[in-house]
Design an enzyme around this catalytic site. Structure first.
Site, PDB file in Angstrom:
ATOM      1  N   HIS A   1       0.513   4.186   7.251  1.00  0.00           N
ATOM      2  CA  HIS A   1       0.736   4.734   5.910  1.00  0.00           C
ATOM      3  C   HIS A   1       1.397   6.114   5.964  1.00  0.00           C
ATOM      4  CE1 HIS A   1      -2.672   1.862   5.161  1.00  0.00           C
ATOM      5  NE2 HIS A   1      -1.768   1.475   4.273  1.00  0.00           N
TER       6      HIS A   1
ATOM      7  N   SER B   1       0.783  -1.242   0.000  1.00  0.00           N
ATOM      8  CA  SER B   1       0.000   0.000   0.000  1.00  0.00           C
ATOM      9  C   SER B   1       0.810   1.286   0.000  1.00  0.00           C
ATOM     10  CB  SER B   1      -0.965   0.018   1.192  1.00  0.00           C
ATOM     11  OG  SER B   1      -0.268  -0.162   2.411  1.00  0.00           O
TER      12      SER B   1
ATOM     13  N   ASP C   1      -3.180   6.524  11.133  1.00  0.00           N
ATOM     14  CA  ASP C   1      -3.242   5.075  11.302  1.00  0.00           C
ATOM     15  C   ASP C   1      -1.908   4.460  11.699  1.00  0.00           C
ATOM     16  OD1 ASP C   1      -1.752   5.170   8.959  1.00  0.00           O
ATOM     17  OD2 ASP C   1      -3.319   4.306   7.692  1.00  0.00           O
TER      18      ASP C   1
END
Length: 266
Positions: A246, A46, A243
């Protein structure tokens, strides 16, 4: 002017014109050669696919100046065609999640600023994947090889490097973290073999974060890779989103520039 003088002048003019045209053709050939795509494969999960500016499943649409589109930068889309590169680069590749800003466009723009010529990006990253998901013969591996191969099939480009940012998902289970180094080295050797580029440059990112408690074990593995033509760019310390997993948009930009400079110094 005597007839001999006149003939001499005519001969000189013809010779100058002949060699002048030859020189011009050589220059044209050099331009064509330098204009060939420098192709970079973007792989991983990601943080390579890009989550910069993504919140609550939506991308804010903010494109930093370092990530703007450029006529010299193209991307290999999901239909295996070259098209204008623009954020989010992985929108039609990592389709299971919302994509935002990643390091790819900042990398490409920095490379273009260094006058390396045209840059072609081949997005292949998929969020939430472990290194074991990228083993030879797996769907992800096969798709990466297929996309990389098709991107240079017409002979207009050369694969310069794989830019790789992955490993967060391997921090959850200790057995995955312990096996990471061997698995990643096998991935590199298999990829070089299948692409028929024995010395393919690999620029990997050492993790800035992880999904589990074994982040340092994976980082140790990444920093300990000793294969030839493998460079490591450390992302530790880059700002993370709320979070804690990321990278922020600004961090993705910063990382992309660092990755480009790693390539340019190679």
């Amino acid at each position: 002017m005597s007839i001999l003088s006149w003939l001499f002048c005519v001969l000189v003019t013809i010779l100058i014109g002949h060699y002048g045209r030859g020189s011009g053709q050589d220059e044209e050939a050099k331009v064509k050669v330098s204009a060939a795509k420098n192709v970079f494969i973007l792989g991983g999960q990601s943080n390579m696919a890009g989550r910069g500016g993504v919140r609550d499943g939506k991308w804010d649409g903010n494109v930093p100046p370092e990530c703007k589109s450029n006529p010299l930068i193209s991307r290999f889309n999901a239909q295996l065609q070259w098209a204008e590169a623009r954020e989010p680069l992985h929108a039609d590749i990592d389709v299971g999640k919302t994509c935002g800003v990643g390091p790819g466009m900042a990398f490409a723009n920095e490379a273009v600023r260094a006058r390396i010529g045209e840059v072609g990006l081949v997005p292949c990253a998929i969020g939430g994947t472990r290194i074991s998901n990228w083993t030879r013969g797996s769907p992800l591996y096969n798709n990466l090889v297929r996309r990389a191969t098709e991107s240079v099939k017409d002979g207009s480009g050369t694969i310069r490097a794989l830019v790789w940012y992955q490993g967060e998902s391997d921090t959850v289970r200790e057995e995955d973290a312990v096996a990471y180094k061997a698995n990643f080295q096998r991935f590199i050797l298999d990829l070089r073999s299948d692409l028929r580029i024995p010395s393919l440059l690999i620029i990997q990112v050492a993790l800035a974060s992880g999904e589990g408690k074994f982040t340092e074990k994976v980082r140790e593995a990444q920093l300990g890779i000793k294969l030839s033509n493998v460079k490591c760019v450390d992302a530790k310390g880059l700002q993370l989103k709320e979070d804690k997993l990321h990278l922020t948009t600004a961090s993705e930009v910063h990382l992309g520039i660092k990755l480009a400079r790693a390539y340019l110094s190679h």
